[in-house]
Design a protein around this motif. Structure first.
Motif, short mmCIF file in Angstrom:
data_model
loop_
_atom_site.label_atom_id
_atom_site.label_comp_id
_atom_site.label_asym_id
_atom_site.label_seq_id
_atom_site.Cartn_x
_atom_site.Cartn_y
_atom_site.Cartn_z
N ASP A 1 0.81 -1.23 0.00
CA ASP A 1 0.00 0.00 0.00
C ASP A 1 0.84 1.27 0.00
O ASP A 1 0.30 2.37 -0.14
CB ASP A 1 -0.91 0.05 1.25
CG ASP A 1 -2.08 -0.91 1.09
OD1 ASP A 1 -2.37 -1.30 -0.05
OD2 ASP A 1 -2.69 -1.26 2.12
N ILE A 2 2.13 1.14 0.19
CA ILE A 2 2.99 2.33 0.26
C ILE A 2 3.07 3.00 -1.12
O ILE A 2 3.17 2.32 -2.14
CB ILE A 2 4.40 1.93 0.74
CG1 ILE A 2 4.33 1.51 2.21
CG2 ILE A 2 5.40 3.06 0.53
CD1 ILE A 2 5.63 0.99 2.77
N LEU B 1 0.36 15.08 -0.73
CA LEU B 1 0.50 14.36 0.54
C LEU B 1 -0.71 14.49 1.45
O LEU B 1 -0.75 13.86 2.51
CB LEU B 1 1.76 14.84 1.27
CG LEU B 1 3.09 14.61 0.52
CD1 LEU B 1 4.27 15.15 1.34
CD2 LEU B 1 3.30 13.12 0.22
N ALA B 2 -1.68 15.27 1.02
CA ALA B 2 -2.82 15.60 1.91
C ALA B 2 -3.51 14.36 2.49
O ALA B 2 -3.89 14.36 3.66
CB ALA B 2 -3.83 16.47 1.16
N ALA B 3 -3.68 13.34 1.70
CA ALA B 3 -4.46 12.19 2.16
C ALA B 3 -3.60 11.10 2.82
O ALA B 3 -4.11 10.05 3.19
CB ALA B 3 -5.22 11.59 0.99
N PHE B 4 -2.31 11.36 2.98
CA PHE B 4 -1.43 10.34 3.58
C PHE B 4 -1.35 10.51 5.11
O PHE B 4 -1.42 11.62 5.62
CB PHE B 4 -0.03 10.42 2.97
CG PHE B 4 0.03 9.85 1.58
CD1 PHE B 4 0.25 8.49 1.38
CD2 PHE B 4 -0.17 10.66 0.46
CE1 PHE B 4 0.28 7.95 0.10
CE2 PHE B 4 -0.13 10.13 -0.82
CZ PHE B 4 0.09 8.77 -1.00
N GLN C 1 -3.09 2.52 7.26
CA GLN C 1 -2.39 3.80 7.25
C GLN C 1 -1.74 4.03 5.88
O GLN C 1 -1.05 3.16 5.36
CB GLN C 1 -1.28 3.81 8.31
CG GLN C 1 -1.75 3.39 9.68
CD GLN C 1 -2.44 4.52 10.41
OE1 GLN C 1 -1.80 5.44 10.88
NE2 GLN C 1 -3.76 4.46 10.47
N LYS C 2 -1.97 5.21 5.33
CA LYS C 2 -1.38 5.50 4.02
C LYS C 2 0.00 6.15 4.20
O LYS C 2 0.13 7.17 4.87
CB LYS C 2 -2.30 6.42 3.21
CG LYS C 2 -3.57 5.72 2.73
CD LYS C 2 -4.31 6.56 1.69
CE LYS C 2 -3.59 6.55 0.36
NZ LYS C 2 -4.21 7.49 -0.61
N TYR D 1 6.89 19.21 4.49
CA TYR D 1 5.66 18.42 4.47
C TYR D 1 5.86 16.99 4.96
O TYR D 1 4.92 16.20 4.99
CB TYR D 1 5.07 18.38 3.06
CG TYR D 1 4.71 19.75 2.53
CD1 TYR D 1 3.62 20.45 3.07
CD2 TYR D 1 5.45 20.36 1.51
CE1 TYR D 1 3.29 21.73 2.60
CE2 TYR D 1 5.12 21.61 1.04
CZ TYR D 1 4.05 22.29 1.60
OH TYR D 1 3.73 23.54 1.14
N CYS D 2 7.10 16.67 5.29
CA CYS D 2 7.40 15.29 5.70
C CYS D 2 7.59 15.19 7.22
O CYS D 2 8.13 16.10 7.84
CB CYS D 2 8.67 14.79 5.00
SG CYS D 2 8.52 14.80 3.21
N GLN D 3 7.20 14.03 7.79
CA GLN D 3 7.37 13.85 9.24
C GLN D 3 8.70 13.17 9.59
O GLN D 3 9.27 13.44 10.62
CB GLN D 3 6.24 13.00 9.83
CG GLN D 3 4.90 13.71 9.87
CD GLN D 3 3.96 13.18 8.80
OE1 GLN D 3 4.25 13.29 7.61
NE2 GLN D 3 2.86 12.60 9.22
N TRP D 4 9.09 12.23 8.76
CA TRP D 4 10.34 11.51 9.04
C TRP D 4 11.33 11.74 7.91
O TRP D 4 10.93 11.97 6.77
CB TRP D 4 10.09 9.99 9.11
CG TRP D 4 9.27 9.52 10.27
CD1 TRP D 4 8.77 10.27 11.30
CD2 TRP D 4 8.84 8.17 10.49
NE1 TRP D 4 8.05 9.49 12.15
CE2 TRP D 4 8.07 8.19 11.69
CE3 TRP D 4 9.01 6.96 9.82
CZ2 TRP D 4 7.49 7.02 12.21
CZ3 TRP D 4 8.43 5.81 10.34
CH2 TRP D 4 7.68 5.84 11.53
N GLN D 5 12.63 11.62 8.27
CA GLN D 5 13.66 11.66 7.24
C GLN D 5 14.17 10.25 6.98
O GLN D 5 14.41 9.48 7.91
CB GLN D 5 14.84 12.54 7.68
CG GLN D 5 15.96 12.57 6.63
CD GLN D 5 17.17 13.42 7.05
OE1 GLN D 5 17.15 14.08 8.09
NE2 GLN D 5 18.21 13.39 6.23
N LEU D 6 14.35 9.95 5.70
CA LEU D 6 14.96 8.69 5.30
C LEU D 6 16.31 9.01 4.67
O LEU D 6 16.40 9.84 3.77
CB LEU D 6 14.07 7.98 4.28
CG LEU D 6 14.61 6.72 3.61
CD1 LEU D 6 14.89 5.63 4.64
CD2 LEU D 6 13.62 6.20 2.57
N LYS D 7 17.37 8.37 5.18
CA LYS D 7 18.71 8.63 4.68
C LYS D 7 19.35 7.31 4.28
O LYS D 7 19.48 6.41 5.11
CB LYS D 7 19.54 9.32 5.77
CG LYS D 7 20.92 9.72 5.34
CD LYS D 7 21.59 10.56 6.44
CE LYS D 7 22.98 10.99 6.01
NZ LYS D 7 23.52 12.02 6.93
#
Lengths: 244, 244
Positions: free
Chosen positions: A6-7, A72-75, A109-110, A129-135
């Motif tokens: 679903d991601i 990103l509104a609906a995620f 969860q989307k 607009y992002c909550q987490w960082q991916l590195k």
């Protein structure tokens, strides 16, 4: 458990047709299907379809959106991919950390994983607009990953975490029973004794080494049949050619 | 601990200039620098350099070789990347498993990770030179990865393994180089031919099985010395006892 398929993969201001296709291909390889294109700077064209190598449908179904905020509104959770140090993120996840954290989400969860434009990556204006960082860990001297490579690595980790990859069947080995291997080892010892190999060496030590070699080889029934066949044939040959 | 930056990426019969560049780029991202091109079907050209995005030197330093057997002769461990089920490999590693296993090698062992041509992947004829299989988990409905994506995923896992702090291995394996194992295999074939074992069987198939057995055994230098010693002694014995 969270359903990784679903991601959504969200590409922001992508410039290269080829990258669109390459991303679609590796998403399909890793069981992902939701592609979102934000302010795409190129069209999904021939080069995209060529590079997608069979993931055309995923490209055709891509959701084209104006503005990252809209997209990103609906995620429920948006994760920005960047190698930069961004002050305001409390959590910086590696792809494998991220997967472990996503497992604990409930199934409805989307989740959006966001990748920036080829030349600049995500700007602070995107990342807000992002909550987490991916590195993605890289050599600090050469951090700029190709867009599709970045998606490949993240999608691979997600697929690893998904139930789909866990249920993949393992190839069953038909191992020989211990007594068959033992019988072969004893045949071998007799032959080595006959050709006077053991007498020249430390017999115990040599036989131990040979046992270890064949034990590491995880012999199957057929292997033992062939190995014993060789020793039998060698006995026949030695007898036929023996001086009388 | 094993030094991951010593690992070579070996590309067999690559067809696409762009892929050469993309592979070089992601290798550099992940701290790898040794690229070997076997029977390369294209030249390292403008498109390669464009796609390498700063990894030009790595491309220029690539080692071009004719024949996979030649290319792998000086390596201690060769790992073939394929998604197919190959009967004779007992060990099928995922990229993360592989990394864990490589950690236990001693630091001077030369390791090759081999990737096949874009359209077909590695054939059995290529894979017979490899001791371990590497399989990147994918959706079973869409397994064919882009070459550079496959390298990206493997290189990423290797880089993860190199940066992670791990405890020292118990006993590092001192594997024999490929050319030593090959010389033993050829000695063995001659002996089996002489005792007329091969003529009674399907020679190709028997030799393939024997290669697989010894490849699974992860032979060390001392093992190969003993095995070749046995064949030498057997020749001596056969000669001494031959009817005149």
């Amino acid at each position: 458990m969270y359903n990784f398929s679903d991601i959504s993969i969200v590409l922001v201001e992508t410039q290269s047709q080829g990258n669109l296709g390459a991303v679609a291909r590796v998403m399909k390889n890793m069981g992902l299907s939701q592609l979102v294109l934000v302010d795409c700077q190129t069209e999904i064209g021939d080069e995209s379809f060529r590079r997608s190598c069979g993931a055309e449908k995923l490209l055709e179904n891509a959701n084209q959106v104006t503005g990252l905020s809209n997209a990103l509104a609906a995620f429920h959770l948006s994760i920005g991919t960047t190698s930069r140090s961004v002050r305001w993120f409390s959590a910086v996840h590696s792809p494998s950390d991220l997967t472990k954290n996503l497992v604990s989400l409930s199934s409805n969860q989307k989740v959006a994983i966001v990748f920036g434009p080829e030349r600049t990556g995500l700007t602070n204006d995107h990342l807000k607009y992002c909550q987490w960082q991916l590195k993605i860990p890289t050599d600090s001297q050469f951090v700029s990953l190709n867009l599709a490579h970045a998606v490949a690595i993240v999608a691979y980790e997600l697929y690893q975490g998904s139930s789909a990859s866990r249920s993949a069947p393992k190839k069953p080995l038909k191992l020989a029973v211990k007594s068959q291997v033992e019988a072969f080892t004893q045949d071998l010892e007799k032959c080595l004794d006959e050709i006077e190999f053991l007498s020249k060496q430390n017999p115990e030590e040599v036989m131990m080494t040979l046992r270890q070699i064949f034990s590491r080889a995880s012999l199957e029934e057929r292997d033992v049949r062939i190995l014993r066949g060789i020793l039998r044939q060698w006995r026949w040959y030695a007898k036929m050619n023996k001086k009388s």
